[in-house]
Design a protein around this motif. Structure first.
Motif, short mmCIF file in Angstrom:
data_model
loop_
_atom_site.label_atom_id
_atom_site.label_comp_id
_atom_site.label_asym_id
_atom_site.label_seq_id
_atom_site.Cartn_x
_atom_site.Cartn_y
_atom_site.Cartn_z
N SER A 113 -35.91 -33.24 -9.04
CA SER A 113 -37.06 -32.41 -10.08
C SER A 113 -38.17 -32.10 -9.34
CB SER A 113 -37.33 -33.65 -11.23
OG SER A 113 -36.17 -33.62 -12.11
N THR A 114 -38.54 -32.99 -8.34
CA THR A 114 -39.73 -32.72 -7.53
C THR A 114 -39.61 -31.46 -6.65
OG1 THR A 114 -40.15 -35.26 -7.04
CG2 THR A 114 -41.02 -33.70 -5.71
N MET A 115 -38.46 -31.23 -6.16
CA MET A 115 -38.04 -29.89 -5.64
C MET A 115 -38.23 -28.76 -6.52
SD MET A 115 -37.16 -28.76 -2.58
CE MET A 115 -36.62 -30.04 -1.55
N GLN A 116 -37.64 -28.89 -7.73
CA GLN A 116 -37.84 -27.65 -8.74
C GLN A 116 -39.29 -27.60 -8.80
OE1 GLN A 116 -35.47 -29.82 -11.93
NE2 GLN A 116 -33.80 -28.69 -11.36
N VAL A 117 -40.22 -28.64 -8.82
CA VAL A 117 -41.65 -28.26 -9.03
C VAL A 117 -42.21 -27.52 -7.80
CG1 VAL A 117 -44.05 -29.29 -9.28
CG2 VAL A 117 -42.01 -30.00 -10.68
N MET A 118 -41.66 -28.01 -6.65
CA MET A 118 -41.94 -27.34 -5.42
C MET A 118 -41.78 -25.78 -5.49
SD MET A 118 -40.98 -30.27 -2.68
CE MET A 118 -41.90 -29.66 -1.07
N ALA A 119 -40.57 -25.51 -5.97
CA ALA A 119 -40.30 -24.36 -5.91
C ALA A 119 -40.87 -23.39 -7.06
CB ALA A 119 -38.54 -23.99 -6.18
N ALA A 120 -40.78 -23.84 -8.26
CA ALA A 120 -41.78 -23.33 -9.21
C ALA A 120 -43.27 -22.88 -8.96
CB ALA A 120 -41.65 -24.33 -10.55
N LEU A 121 -43.85 -23.67 -8.49
CA LEU A 121 -45.23 -23.51 -8.06
C LEU A 121 -45.57 -22.76 -6.47
CD1 LEU A 121 -46.91 -26.31 -10.08
CD2 LEU A 121 -46.50 -24.25 -10.80
N ASN A 122 -44.19 -22.89 -5.75
CA ASN A 122 -44.22 -22.41 -4.52
C ASN A 122 -45.39 -23.40 -3.69
OD1 ASN A 122 -43.80 -21.17 -2.02
ND2 ASN A 122 -45.13 -19.36 -2.44
N LEU A 123 -45.43 -24.74 -3.70
CA LEU A 123 -46.31 -25.69 -3.29
C LEU A 123 -46.40 -25.22 -1.80
CD1 LEU A 123 -45.80 -28.94 -5.22
CD2 LEU A 123 -47.41 -27.00 -5.73
N PRO A 124 -47.62 -25.32 -1.09
CA PRO A 124 -47.62 -25.09 0.32
C PRO A 124 -47.22 -26.23 1.21
CG PRO A 124 -49.69 -25.60 -0.70
CD PRO A 124 -48.70 -25.42 -1.79
N SER A 125 -47.02 -27.64 0.67
CA SER A 125 -46.67 -28.68 1.53
C SER A 125 -45.06 -28.74 1.70
CB SER A 125 -47.37 -30.00 0.79
OG SER A 125 -46.63 -31.01 1.45
N ARG A 126 -44.62 -28.91 2.89
CA ARG A 126 -43.36 -29.04 3.10
C ARG A 126 -42.65 -30.42 2.61
NH1 ARG A 126 -41.80 -28.03 9.14
NH2 ARG A 126 -39.69 -27.73 8.45
N VAL A 127 -43.70 -31.30 2.24
CA VAL A 127 -43.09 -32.68 1.94
C VAL A 127 -43.88 -33.12 0.54
CG1 VAL A 127 -42.92 -35.20 2.35
CG2 VAL A 127 -42.76 -33.38 4.29
#
Length: 233
Positions: free
Chosen positions: A125-139
């Motif tokens: 689910s964390t990875m899905q949020v990272m993809a949804a918002l294109n978060l700049p952090s790699r971790v």
């Protein structure tokens, strides 16, 4: 041993490993003795708490031999792996090792849990949020985005997700994600996208026209953020 027989053995082992992982990640409650014994074959001690590292779009080939000797590693799909870490003090060490890989990729980290499936779903689910918002952090850790995950689980009021209206316009989607990540700063967003401020304003207006939601309005931007999170679940 013939090449054909060797290939068949490897295929059967891969299928057994895949079947075991499906059972492990979907299991609730106390682990059975049978599952504990099967887990031990893959160097997993189900008496211990576990953290899942969900690794996306990262080539582990050159890391594979070392990591797979030290930690149970499973291929979820092409380019996507999970690592099971049962010593919490090792997490930073593993992450730093992975970050030395210059391939583009992201790492989502679940909590340290007694139930492996729970940590897996947190990391996914964390990875899905990272993809949804294109978060700049790699971790990103589950704790950092737990609120956003809960928000993403809420169903939008409209059956048709407004973000789907931007799906065929990559520039608009990227612009919205960047605008969110830069706290609605026109200057910072324009600089990141390498476009003029006027071009950014034009794109924001187009997002408004397409979705009916104005990203320059804080409440409507919140709706757009929720739609992004729901769209990527």
């Amino acid at each position: 041993m013939s090449k054909e027989l060797h290939s068949k053995i490897l295929h059967n082992e891969a299928e057994r490993k895949k079947a075991f992982l499906e059972v492990l990640l979907s299991h609730h409650g106390v682990y059975t003795q049978k599952l504990r014994k099967e887990a031990a074959v893959y160097q997993i001690d189900l008496h211990l708490k576990t953290t899942i590292l969900y690794i996306k779009d990262m080539d582990l080939e050159h890391e594979k031999s070392k990591l797979m000797l030290l930690y149970p590693t499973f291929l979820i799909e092409e380019g996507t792996y999970i690592l099971l870490i049962q010593n919490q003090t090792n997490i930073d060490q593993v992450v730093q090792s992975l970050l030395r890989n210059q391939q583009l990729g992201a790492i989502a980290i679940g909590n340290f849990e007694s139930n492996i499936g729970r940590s897996y779903h947190q990391a996914k689910s964390t990875m899905q949020v990272m993809a949804a918002l294109n978060l700049p952090s790699r971790v990103t850790t589950y704790e950092e985005v737990a609120f956003l995950i809960r928000l993403s689980e809420m169903q939008p009021l409209d059956k048709a997700n407004v973000i789907s209206k931007l799906e065929d316009i990559p520039d608009m989607l990227e612009t919205l994600q960047c605008f969110i990540n830069h706290d609605c700063s026109v200057s910072a967003t324009a600089a990141e996208l390498n476009i003029h401020r006027n071009t950014l304003q034009y794109r924001l207006k187009r997002i408004h026209d397409r979705t009916g939601k104005d990203p320059r309005n804080v409440l409507q931007l919140f709706e757009l953020t929720h739609s992004l999170l729901s769209f990527y679940r």
